[in-house]
Write a protein that holds these residues in place. Structure first.
Motif, short mmCIF file in Angstrom:
data_model
loop_
_atom_site.label_atom_id
_atom_site.label_comp_id
_atom_site.label_asym_id
_atom_site.label_seq_id
_atom_site.Cartn_x
_atom_site.Cartn_y
_atom_site.Cartn_z
N ALA A 1 5.70 6.92 17.41
CA ALA A 1 4.69 7.01 16.38
C ALA A 1 5.10 8.58 15.65
O ALA A 1 5.18 9.30 16.49
CB ALA A 1 3.33 7.02 16.78
N GLY A 2 5.45 8.60 14.47
CA GLY A 2 5.56 9.85 14.03
C GLY A 2 6.99 10.47 14.08
O GLY A 2 7.24 11.56 13.69
N HIS A 3 7.75 9.48 14.60
CA HIS A 3 9.21 9.91 14.89
C HIS A 3 10.15 9.78 13.58
O HIS A 3 11.15 10.77 13.42
CB HIS A 3 10.08 8.98 15.93
CG HIS A 3 11.29 9.33 16.24
ND1 HIS A 3 12.50 8.68 15.39
CD2 HIS A 3 11.88 10.12 17.14
CE1 HIS A 3 13.47 9.27 15.84
NE2 HIS A 3 13.10 9.99 16.92
N GLY A 4 9.65 9.13 12.68
CA GLY A 4 10.53 8.86 11.49
C GLY A 4 11.41 7.79 11.20
O GLY A 4 11.73 7.54 10.10
N ALA A 5 11.64 7.09 12.20
CA ALA A 5 12.48 6.12 12.50
C ALA A 5 11.74 4.82 11.88
O ALA A 5 10.70 4.75 12.31
CB ALA A 5 13.37 6.12 13.67
N THR A 6 12.84 3.84 11.30
CA THR A 6 12.19 2.70 10.91
C THR A 6 12.52 1.79 12.42
O THR A 6 13.32 1.80 12.99
CB THR A 6 13.01 1.87 9.99
OG1 THR A 6 12.89 2.64 8.58
CG2 THR A 6 12.61 0.38 9.66
N LYS A 7 11.23 1.36 12.86
CA LYS A 7 11.25 0.55 14.17
C LYS A 7 10.85 -1.11 13.86
O LYS A 7 10.12 -1.44 13.41
CB LYS A 7 9.95 0.83 14.77
CG LYS A 7 10.06 2.27 14.99
CD LYS A 7 8.92 3.10 15.70
CE LYS A 7 7.68 3.04 14.75
NZ LYS A 7 7.71 4.10 13.42
N ILE A 8 12.14 -1.85 14.51
CA ILE A 8 12.02 -3.01 13.85
C ILE A 8 11.94 -3.89 15.31
O ILE A 8 12.83 -3.47 16.06
CB ILE A 8 13.11 -3.75 13.38
CG1 ILE A 8 13.47 -2.83 11.84
CG2 ILE A 8 13.19 -5.26 13.01
CD1 ILE A 8 12.07 -2.98 11.04
N VAL A 9 11.02 -4.71 15.55
CA VAL A 9 11.11 -5.59 16.75
C VAL A 9 12.08 -6.71 16.74
O VAL A 9 12.06 -7.23 15.72
CB VAL A 9 9.65 -5.96 17.21
CG1 VAL A 9 9.84 -7.35 18.16
CG2 VAL A 9 8.60 -5.19 17.54
N THR A 10 12.79 -7.12 17.66
CA THR A 10 13.70 -8.01 17.58
C THR A 10 13.67 -8.70 18.96
O THR A 10 13.74 -8.28 20.14
CB THR A 10 15.46 -7.41 17.56
OG1 THR A 10 15.75 -6.58 18.67
CG2 THR A 10 15.51 -6.90 16.26
#
Length: 245
Positions: free
Chosen positions: A82-91
């Motif tokens: 959270a707050g890292h800035g990366a786009t996080k996608i669950v696979t």
């Protein structure tokens, strides 16, 4: 789109498959890293108690996260990012509400099923460039159904993570099948594969077999490893060709 990517996935076949998807999705991948467990992912991201990354290190712009890892749950990593800035996608393999909604609440910017066709996953990942959340078609339908029907049995979404509010960071080749002398499936694994081939979900298979969903997941991971595949479609085709089901 210039992007540095981290793939967090314990299955090496699935990691290779997802890496192909990423390379096909973006024209300028500046770096591709892989992690088979949470500890390795945290170390590469410099979070969760791991030593901070050296100054000037290029940050990851896209992180693909499996939900089931050898040393914990992918939800932990989503929360820590959270707050890292990366786009996080669950696979993941899981398409049920018990996995989908907690993942969205923990900050996932998209949710993709590894069993989807290569072309579908590429198309969905490319939505990031347009500022849209990557969602497998089955997941998009589930979300629409959930909100249209007001399913009281499903977990409600936190308002901060409603589907329309995602803010992603700005940022098939044929399967290689195992040889005929591959490690044989156990009777239980063959039964699971039969149900997978018929289109049943993990939750439904668990109910039909009278076992826990995580036991079904373990069987699926063993099936994928033994058959050297990374999706239920590939497993079903190979099983049919070799008379395994």
């Amino acid at each position: 789109m210039a992007v540095k990517v981290l793939i967090v996935e314990d299955n090496p076949v699935a990691r290779h498959f997802l890496a192909r998807v990423v390379r096909e999705s973006f024209s300028d991948v500046t770096g591709m890293a892989e992690a088979g467990d949470l500890e390795s992912a945290r170390r590469q991201l410099g979070i969760g108690g791991a030593p901070p990354l050296p100054a000037g290190s290029e940050p990851f712009k896209l992180v693909l996260v499996d939900l089931e890892l050898p040393d914990g749950n992918g939800l932990e990593l989503l929360t820590e990012l959270a707050g890292h800035g990366a786009t996080k996608i669950v696979t993941t393999l899981y398409s049920d509400d018990d996995h989908l909604f907690p993942a969205l609440q923990c900050g996932a910017d998209g949710y993709l099923l590894k069993e989807d066709r290569f072309e579908v996953l590429v198309e969905e990942l490319q939505k990031i460039v347009r500022g849209q959340p990557p969602l497998s078609p089955a997941i998009a339908r589930r979300l629409l159904s959930h909100f249209r029907l007001g399913d009281s049995g499903s977990m409600a979404l936190d308002s901060a993570h409603a589907p329309g509010d995602f803010q992603p960071a700005r940022p098939a080749a044929p399967a290689v099948y195992a040889e005929p002398d591959h490690e044989r499936l156990t009777p239980r694994e063959t039964e699971v594969l039969t149900y997978l081939s018929k289109g049943f979900t993990i939750k439904e298979i668990a109910g039909l077999m009278g076992i826990k969903w995580f036991t079904v997941n373990d069987h699926i991971k063993a099936i994928y490893r033994k058959l050297n595949v990374s999706s239920r479609a590939e497993a079903a085709v190979l099983a049919s060709k070799q008379g395994l089901v």
